[in-house]
Write a protein that holds these residues in place. Sequence first.
Motif, mmCIF file in Angstrom:
data_model
loop_
_atom_site.group_PDB
_atom_site.id
_atom_site.type_symbol
_atom_site.label_atom_id
_atom_site.label_comp_id
_atom_site.label_asym_id
_atom_site.label_seq_id
_atom_site.Cartn_x
_atom_site.Cartn_y
_atom_site.Cartn_z
ATOM 1 N N ARG A 58 0.844 -1.195 0.000
ATOM 2 C CA ARG A 58 0.000 0.000 0.000
ATOM 3 C C ARG A 58 0.877 1.242 0.000
ATOM 4 N NH1 ARG A 58 -5.412 0.703 2.490
ATOM 5 N NH2 ARG A 58 -5.258 -1.537 2.663
ATOM 6 N N GLU A 85 0.410 5.532 0.317
ATOM 7 C CA GLU A 85 -0.464 6.684 0.484
ATOM 8 C C GLU A 85 0.010 7.792 -0.443
ATOM 9 O OE1 GLU A 85 -1.861 9.971 3.763
ATOM 10 O OE2 GLU A 85 -1.270 7.986 4.470
ATOM 11 N N SER A 136 0.549 11.358 -1.386
ATOM 12 C CA SER A 136 0.632 12.585 -0.603
ATOM 13 C C SER A 136 1.400 13.695 -1.315
ATOM 14 C CB SER A 136 1.287 12.295 0.752
ATOM 15 O OG SER A 136 2.577 11.728 0.539
ATOM 16 N N THR A 172 -3.665 4.629 -1.771
ATOM 17 C CA THR A 172 -4.683 5.205 -0.902
ATOM 18 C C THR A 172 -4.558 6.717 -0.936
ATOM 19 O OG1 THR A 172 -3.284 5.064 1.067
ATOM 20 C CG2 THR A 172 -4.730 3.195 0.622
ATOM 21 N N PHE A 173 -5.692 7.367 -0.766
ATOM 22 C CA PHE A 173 -5.778 8.819 -0.817
ATOM 23 C C PHE A 173 -6.454 9.285 0.465
ATOM 24 C CE2 PHE A 173 -6.029 6.950 -4.947
ATOM 25 C CZ PHE A 173 -5.207 7.728 -5.740
ATOM 26 N N ASN A 174 -5.692 9.839 1.379
ATOM 27 C CA ASN A 174 -6.277 10.291 2.628
ATOM 28 C C ASN A 174 -6.460 11.799 2.674
ATOM 29 O OD1 ASN A 174 -6.583 7.721 3.715
ATOM 30 N ND2 ASN A 174 -4.456 7.672 4.354
ATOM 31 N N GLU A 233 -14.352 0.724 2.892
ATOM 32 C CA GLU A 233 -12.916 0.448 2.818
ATOM 33 C C GLU A 233 -12.618 -1.004 3.157
ATOM 34 O OE1 GLU A 233 -11.129 3.449 5.278
ATOM 35 O OE2 GLU A 233 -11.366 4.984 3.733
#
Length: 163
Positions: A4, A6, A8, A86-88, A132
């Motif tokens: 995974r 992220e 950013s 993933t996009f937080n 999710e």
Amino acid sequence: MEERMEISDPAQYKALGHPLRHRLLMAIGQKPATISQLARALDQRKGNIAHHMDVLYTAHLVEIAESRTVRGGTEHYYQRAARRLTFNNPEATPVMVRAVADDLAAGEEIGGRLRTVRLTAEQAREVTAAIEELIDGLEDAGDDTERYGLLAAVWKPRPAGTS
């Protein structure tokens, strides 16, 4: 390949702002491929694919899995840098939706639903967590099966009269 990653970095968001780059990331999701293989699979010119792969490579979204010498040149096999992105950042979803919209419009829709519903903030968090969990729990069916895109989002609409 990482499990995974992220997203950013602003360069990563910029790289993901083009629908062909999303298609490229999906195409190399499970199996590395060369520029030529990707060009054939996506019905694009090799130069166009090479440009977009370079953008993805520079943004660290793809990596070279293997290289080999072919007819005096070097051929690279590219793979995603991570199995799942993933996009937080809350600003990421509109970027993703715009980038995926062309692919969604051109593809065959299997199913979907758009609904607005009144929820508490806690309920919205619970729905998001359930989505999710469902998505993260999906297992890849293997190379001989068709690929499907999946987009899920929970959002709070902008109040009427604001821009």
